[in-house]
Motif scaffolding. Structure first.
Motif, mmCIF file in Angstrom:
data_model
loop_
_atom_site.group_PDB
_atom_site.id
_atom_site.type_symbol
_atom_site.label_atom_id
_atom_site.label_comp_id
_atom_site.label_asym_id
_atom_site.label_seq_id
_atom_site.Cartn_x
_atom_site.Cartn_y
_atom_site.Cartn_z
ATOM 1 N N LEU A 8 0.852 -1.163 -0.064
ATOM 2 C CA LEU A 8 -0.100 0.174 -0.038
ATOM 3 C C LEU A 8 0.988 1.262 -0.026
ATOM 4 O O LEU A 8 1.753 1.408 0.805
ATOM 5 C CB LEU A 8 -1.048 -0.127 1.479
ATOM 6 N N PHE A 9 0.413 2.086 -0.909
ATOM 7 C CA PHE A 9 1.137 3.446 -1.019
ATOM 8 C C PHE A 9 0.268 4.513 -0.764
ATOM 9 O O PHE A 9 -0.714 4.487 -1.343
ATOM 10 C CB PHE A 9 1.832 3.713 -2.342
ATOM 11 N N ARG A 10 0.613 5.388 0.025
ATOM 12 C CA ARG A 10 -0.121 6.531 0.303
ATOM 13 C C ARG A 10 0.610 7.945 0.383
ATOM 14 O O ARG A 10 1.317 8.017 1.242
ATOM 15 C CB ARG A 10 -1.299 6.248 1.775
ATOM 16 N N PHE A 11 0.392 8.972 -0.465
ATOM 17 C CA PHE A 11 1.252 10.075 -0.375
ATOM 18 C C PHE A 11 0.432 11.263 -1.011
ATOM 19 O O PHE A 11 -0.540 11.120 -1.609
ATOM 20 C CB PHE A 11 2.485 9.515 -1.156
ATOM 21 N N PRO A 12 1.043 12.497 -0.762
ATOM 22 C CA PRO A 12 0.243 13.686 -1.240
ATOM 23 C C PRO A 12 0.215 13.821 -2.422
ATOM 24 O O PRO A 12 1.279 13.516 -3.223
ATOM 25 C CB PRO A 12 0.839 14.967 -0.200
ATOM 26 N N LEU A 13 -0.858 14.469 -3.278
ATOM 27 C CA LEU A 13 -0.718 14.760 -4.430
ATOM 28 C C LEU A 13 0.650 15.500 -5.110
ATOM 29 O O LEU A 13 1.157 15.633 -6.020
ATOM 30 C CB LEU A 13 -1.938 15.640 -4.953
ATOM 31 N N SER A 14 0.993 16.510 -4.139
ATOM 32 C CA SER A 14 2.010 17.404 -4.606
ATOM 33 C C SER A 14 3.456 16.880 -4.479
ATOM 34 O O SER A 14 4.471 17.380 -4.328
ATOM 35 C CB SER A 14 1.958 18.839 -3.574
ATOM 36 N N ALA A 15 3.493 15.597 -4.086
ATOM 37 C CA ALA A 15 4.705 14.853 -3.591
ATOM 38 C C ALA A 15 4.901 13.651 -4.729
ATOM 39 O O ALA A 15 4.132 13.204 -5.303
ATOM 40 C CB ALA A 15 4.853 14.319 -2.063
ATOM 41 N N CYS A 16 6.249 13.035 -4.432
ATOM 42 C CA CYS A 16 6.856 11.606 -5.030
ATOM 43 C C CYS A 16 6.586 11.600 -6.689
ATOM 44 O O CYS A 16 6.221 10.959 -6.787
ATOM 45 C CB CYS A 16 5.780 10.682 -4.322
ATOM 46 N N GLY A 17 6.881 12.863 -7.245
ATOM 47 C CA GLY A 17 7.066 12.816 -8.645
ATOM 48 C C GLY A 17 5.731 12.865 -9.255
ATOM 49 O O GLY A 17 5.587 12.658 -10.406
ATOM 50 N N THR A 18 4.727 13.299 -8.633
ATOM 51 C CA THR A 18 3.322 13.546 -9.370
ATOM 52 C C THR A 18 3.178 14.576 -10.170
ATOM 53 O O THR A 18 3.817 15.703 -9.837
ATOM 54 C CB THR A 18 2.480 13.880 -8.225
ATOM 55 N N THR A 19 2.671 14.513 -11.316
ATOM 56 C CA THR A 19 2.681 15.503 -12.266
ATOM 57 C C THR A 19 1.159 16.395 -12.404
ATOM 58 O O THR A 19 0.255 15.361 -11.841
ATOM 59 C CB THR A 19 3.049 14.993 -13.662
ATOM 60 N N PHE A 20 0.998 17.367 -12.626
ATOM 61 C CA PHE A 20 -0.113 18.059 -12.523
ATOM 62 C C PHE A 20 -0.447 18.875 -13.970
ATOM 63 O O PHE A 20 0.652 19.494 -14.580
ATOM 64 C CB PHE A 20 0.037 19.168 -11.623
ATOM 65 N N GLN A 21 -1.567 18.911 -14.344
ATOM 66 C CA GLN A 21 -1.879 19.605 -15.501
ATOM 67 C C GLN A 21 -3.357 20.018 -15.427
ATOM 68 O O GLN A 21 -4.370 19.536 -14.773
ATOM 69 C CB GLN A 21 -1.745 18.830 -16.797
ATOM 70 N N MET A 22 -3.631 21.383 -16.101
ATOM 71 C CA MET A 22 -5.097 21.478 -16.032
ATOM 72 C C MET A 22 -5.842 21.026 -17.390
ATOM 73 O O MET A 22 -5.493 21.035 -18.526
ATOM 74 C CB MET A 22 -5.102 23.262 -16.284
ATOM 75 N N ALA A 23 -7.237 20.671 -17.136
ATOM 76 C CA ALA A 23 -8.000 20.142 -18.277
ATOM 77 C C ALA A 23 -9.522 20.881 -17.842
ATOM 78 O O ALA A 23 -10.184 20.263 -17.109
ATOM 79 C CB ALA A 23 -8.058 18.573 -18.269
ATOM 80 N N GLY A 24 -9.623 21.781 -18.700
ATOM 81 C CA GLY A 24 -10.782 22.777 -18.358
ATOM 82 C C GLY A 24 -10.814 22.996 -17.086
ATOM 83 O O GLY A 24 -9.901 23.871 -16.467
ATOM 84 N N ASN A 25 -12.056 22.918 -16.165
ATOM 85 C CA ASN A 25 -12.011 23.138 -14.903
ATOM 86 C C ASN A 25 -11.729 22.179 -13.898
ATOM 87 O O ASN A 25 -12.215 21.981 -12.794
ATOM 88 C CB ASN A 25 -13.485 23.592 -14.740
ATOM 89 N N GLN A 26 -10.901 20.956 -14.262
ATOM 90 C CA GLN A 26 -10.269 20.100 -13.338
ATOM 91 C C GLN A 26 -8.794 20.279 -13.324
ATOM 92 O O GLN A 26 -8.183 20.429 -14.461
ATOM 93 C CB GLN A 26 -10.863 18.806 -14.157
#
Length: 470
Positions: A204-222
């Motif tokens: 089981l892995f649990r980690f914040p969205l802002s950590a551990c190499g997570t990428t972020f992009q905008m898609a409309g209002n999401q």
């Protein structure tokens, strides 16, 4: 005012915990206001949708149904005000949960029934309602008082309201089973990016969205957050190629969150590797190399059965035999057997299976020679050679990526007539270098034989494709 630690908002109820040493844990009474504004002692009451439990360490867990007596609808969500006996006015706990949290599909009974009690990894702490457990994509067993809500025998991905990835992976999602110690996040190895729980069957892995190499992009209002889990493999290398017998595992997970108003999860998607495509191209034969369907060599795959589909580490029962010869004194001698990704025996990469007639010693799954004697029932046992090889997949040396596509087996062989000086037998692991010069070959040099068709290796076949929509 503030939220107590461990607030969990489910589809039909909320749950919170008061840790030991906190006000309200132990003997102090909890109170709550009902929807009419009256104060009540908070205790087990099924008619009002409340359950309270105590742990040995002094902590207390409380659950309350959204449709019960003490939860009100407020500002598009749910609100519950909890007081603690002896606290000053205005310092009560205010619990808020969104009304529109995403729900996963309840797992199938087959996904849940195969997990032994000792291998269950908790998905939520008791007490929890069956509906809330299953809407987290988890299994529920009311007879298990310790772990009634646990992860199913698959991949369970969750995006939490407080901005966390939660990824539970069963070792049974691949064939052969996944080596859980090898599973890691693809882009990060930091202290906070390691598994938070693991047993014999799950990691089981649990980690914040802002950590551990997570990428972020905008898609409309999401806002879309993405990360990957991979598994390291034990790679065996020699001068002409590399192989592995470990599953190729890559799990891509995407969480989508609303960026208008309250930031809440909207969906979670899990993408898995597809199985490799089927490719078949028979090769030329001088002798015959064919593959038995089972260990007794009672039947063999025919032309229409190729490509033979196998899972990593599965046994392949190989036989090489002399065709159209009736001399009982002839002995088939295998010199080298190897694998390539095509019918061309010279193509690289290559992997040795037999070297000088003996299993290649650099392999961690040693090829097994199968004696062929009178008990085999064959008319000419000496015309046959048999061995068992564990399947593998080729690796690209530079990138260490698994190569998809077929694998062909090849052998170089000669035919020997026994004499006083040449018994036509090989002794493993040492082979006398001068032995070949005394063999009486039926043709110049060694004969080469290629399998009738390819073996198609499934590198990391998921037992089912997982595309949950919340």
């Amino acid at each position: 005012q503030g939220h107590p630690r461990g607030l969990v908002c489910g589809q039909r109820s909320l749950q919170f915990m008061l840790p030991p040493g906190q006000p309200g844990a132990g003997s102090l009474a909890l109170t709550a206001w009902d929807t009419a504004g009256r104060l009540h002692v908070l205790q087990n009451d099924s008619s009002c949708g409340v359950w309270v439990s105590w742990a040995a360490d002094g902590s207390r867990t409380v659950g309350a149904s959204y449709s019960g007596c003490y939860v009100s609808e407020w500002d598009g969500g749910y609100l519950m005000v909890v007081g603690i006996e002896g606290m000053a006015a205005g310092e009560e706990k205010v619990l808020r949960c969104s009304r529109s949290l995403p729900a996963l599909d309840a797992p199938s009974p087959a996904v849940c029934a195969t997990i032994q009690s000792q291998d269950r990894l908790p998905c939520a702490s008791p007490p929890i309602a069956q509906g809330d457990c299953e809407e987290q994509g988890c299994c529920y067993n009311p007879s298990d008082r310790v772990k009634p809500c646990y992860y199913g025998n698959t991949v369970t991905a969750q995006c939490t309201p407080d901005g966390q990835f939660s990824l539970a992976v069963s070792r049974a999602v691949t064939l052969p089973p996944l080596i859980l110690d090898s599973v890691r996040l693809a882009s990060e190895h930091g202290a906070g990016c390691v598994p938070v729980a693991q047993n014999n069957a799950f990691v089981l892995f649990r980690f914040p969205l802002s950590a551990c190499g997570t990428t972020f992009q905008m898609a409309g209002n999401q806002g879309v957050y993405e990360n990957e889990l991979v598994a390291d493999r034990d790679v065996r290398t020699w001068s002409l190629g590399s192989i592995t017998r470990d599953s190729t595992f890559r799990l891509h997970v995407r969480c989508s969150y609303s960026i208008s108003g309250n930031v809440l999860p909207l969906s979670v998607q899990v993408f898995t590797l597809p199985p490799p495509p089927a490719v078949s191209q028979p090769g030329p034969l001088v002798l015959e190399l064919h593959i038995a369907t089972e260990q007794s060599y009672g039947s063999y795959y025919t032309d229409r059965d190729y490509p033979v589909v196998k899972v990593l580490r599965d046994p392949i029962y190989v036989e090489v035999r002399i065709l159209q010869r009736t001399d009982p004194d002839l002995v088939l001698v295998l010199h080298h057997c190897w694998a390539t990704p095509s019918t061309n025996p010279q193509q690289q990469p290559q992997w040795p299976i037999l070297v000088d007639g003996c299993p290649y010693t650099g392999d961690n799954y040693r090829t097994q020679l199968v004696p062929v004697g009178a008990a085999s029932g064959l008319q000419f046992p000496s015309h046959h050679q048999r061995f068992i090889v564990s399947t593998f997949t080729f690796m690209e040396s530079a990138s260490q990526q698994a190569l998809t596509g077929p694998v062909y087996l090849h052998c170089s062989a000669s035919v020997c007539q026994p004499s006083r000086l040449e018994p036509c037998t090989l002794s493993c692991p040492a082979v006398a270098r001068g032995r070949r010069s005394s063999e009486q070959h039926l043709q110049d040099g060694l004969s080469h034989v290629t399998s009738q068709g390819p073996v198609l290796l499934l590198q990391a076949r998921l037992k089912r494709e997982v595309f949950p929509e919340l």
